[in-house]
Design a protein around this motif. Structure first.
Motif, PDB file in Angstrom:
ATOM      1  N   ALA A 201      -4.396  21.625  -1.792  1.00 36.11           N
ATOM      2  CA  ALA A 201      -5.296  20.617  -1.240  1.00 36.11           C
ATOM      3  C   ALA A 201      -5.441  20.788   0.269  1.00 36.11           C
ATOM      4  O   ALA A 201      -6.539  20.664   0.823  1.00 36.11           O
ATOM      5  CB  ALA A 201      -4.775  19.214  -1.570  1.00 36.11           C
TER       6      ALA A 201
ATOM      7  N   ASP B 195       0.838  -1.191   0.000  1.00 34.92           N
ATOM      8  CA  ASP B 195       0.000   0.000   0.000  1.00 34.92           C
ATOM      9  C   ASP B 195       0.877   1.247   0.000  1.00 34.92           C
ATOM     10  O   ASP B 195       2.108   1.172  -0.063  1.00 34.92           O
ATOM     11  CB  ASP B 195      -0.944  -0.003   1.206  1.00 34.92           C
TER      12      ASP B 195
ATOM     13  N   ARG C  48      -8.813  21.785   2.386  1.00 33.79           N
ATOM     14  CA  ARG C  48      -9.256  20.981   3.517  1.00 33.79           C
ATOM     15  C   ARG C  48      -9.438  21.854   4.753  1.00 33.79           C
ATOM     16  O   ARG C  48     -10.389  21.690   5.524  1.00 33.79           O
ATOM     17  CB  ARG C  48      -8.243  19.867   3.783  1.00 33.79           C
TER      18      ARG C  48
ATOM     19  N   GLN D  76       0.488  11.692   2.998  1.00 33.32           N
ATOM     20  CA  GLN D  76      -0.834  11.513   2.405  1.00 33.32           C
ATOM     21  C   GLN D  76      -0.728  11.354   0.889  1.00 33.32           C
ATOM     22  O   GLN D  76      -0.945  12.297   0.138  1.00 33.32           O
ATOM     23  CB  GLN D  76      -1.727  12.717   2.763  1.00 33.32           C
ATOM     24  N   TRP D  77      -0.373  10.156   0.447  1.00 33.25           N
ATOM     25  CA  TRP D  77      -0.183   9.925  -0.980  1.00 33.25           C
ATOM     26  C   TRP D  77      -1.218   8.985  -1.578  1.00 33.25           C
ATOM     27  O   TRP D  77      -1.270   8.839  -2.797  1.00 33.25           O
ATOM     28  CB  TRP D  77       1.199   9.353  -1.234  1.00 33.25           C
ATOM     29  N   SER D  78      -2.005   8.332  -0.756  1.00 28.12           N
ATOM     30  CA  SER D  78      -2.934   7.330  -1.281  1.00 28.12           C
ATOM     31  C   SER D  78      -3.955   7.934  -2.235  1.00 28.12           C
ATOM     32  O   SER D  78      -4.439   7.257  -3.145  1.00 28.12           O
ATOM     33  CB  SER D  78      -3.655   6.620  -0.129  1.00 28.12           C
ATOM     34  N   SER D  79      -4.299   9.210  -2.050  1.00 24.73           N
ATOM     35  CA  SER D  79      -5.301   9.855  -2.899  1.00 24.73           C
ATOM     36  C   SER D  79      -4.679  10.591  -4.084  1.00 24.73           C
ATOM     37  O   SER D  79      -5.396  11.219  -4.859  1.00 24.73           O
ATOM     38  CB  SER D  79      -6.143  10.833  -2.069  1.00 24.73           C
ATOM     39  N   ASP D  80      -3.372  10.544  -4.223  1.00 27.62           N
ATOM     40  CA  ASP D  80      -2.698  11.267  -5.309  1.00 27.62           C
ATOM     41  C   ASP D  80      -1.578  10.409  -5.882  1.00 27.62           C
ATOM     42  O   ASP D  80      -0.395  10.725  -5.740  1.00 27.62           O
ATOM     43  CB  ASP D  80      -2.155  12.600  -4.792  1.00 27.62           C
TER      44      ASP D  80
END
Length: 205
Positions: free
Chosen positions: A184, A70, A188, A117-121
């Motif tokens: 981003a 992941d 937020r 925070q890389w999971s969304s990008d």
């Protein structure tokens, strides 16, 4: 020896399989009928038949889905690669201008690598990964090899100019990534402020 180990592991997997366990349960039921006399003289066939029936109705073995790292696991590996890249660059003697550009790039890379925070990008994470594992080490290595040949071909374009330009291009690309991340985070933050302002107050409860 390897063949024997392979056969042994195969037998062990079969012994632990659902079909064998279900078949053994059916075989035990057949033995129970044998002990009570219900199976009669044909008890071996009864036991074998119940074993086969149990093995047939047992659900197939579930094959585990392949594991893919992941975002967190990939980031941990990337941080290790970035550390090795720093050690490699620190071992070289680079021209002052290129060294200064590389220092700026190192600061930006360090900030991005620490970002979690890389999971969304995934596209931005790919750009960061490519910079650490391909762009920067290839640019530096190409410069080192080209500089060695300049002593035999005087008058050619200094290789440090290419290095400076390459590092500048990588820095510009990553600066765009950092700008997107900043926007981003600002969105937020604004969303949280809006939510808190519109949330009904419970002070009168």
């Amino acid at each position: 020896m390897a063949t024997n180990r392979g056969r042994g592991s195969g037998l062990l997997r079969f012994a632990e399989s659902r079909k064998n366990l279900a078949g053994c349960a059916g075989g035990l039921a057949g033995l129970a009928l044998t002990f009570t006399g219900a199976a009669g003289a044909y008890w071996p066939l009864v036991v074998a038949g119940l074993y086969g029936a149990g093995a047939l109705i047992a659900p197939p073995e579930r094959i585990a889905a392949p594991h893919f790292p992941d975002a967190a696991e990939q980031l941990d590996v990337l941080r290790e690669d970035f550390t090795r890249l720093r050690e490699y660059v620190a071992s070289l003697q680079l021209p002052p201008a290129a060294a200064g550009r590389l220092t700026e790039l190192d600061a930006l890379l360090s900030a991005l690598v620490e970002h979690g925070q890389w999971s969304s990008d995934p596209d931005s994470f790919h750009a960061l990964t490519r910079a650490v594992r391909e762009d920067v080490p290839e640019a530096v290595d190409t410069f080192v090899r080209a500089r060695w040949w300049t002593r035999f071909t005087p008058g050619t374009e200094p290789p440090e100019r290419h290095l400076e330009r390459q590092l500048t291009l990588v820095h510009e690309e990553l600066a765009t990534v950092a700008s997107s991340l900043r926007k981003a985070e600002e969105q937020r933050q604004e969303s949280l402020t809006y939510y808190l302002e519109k949330r009904p107050s419970r002070s009168g409860d």
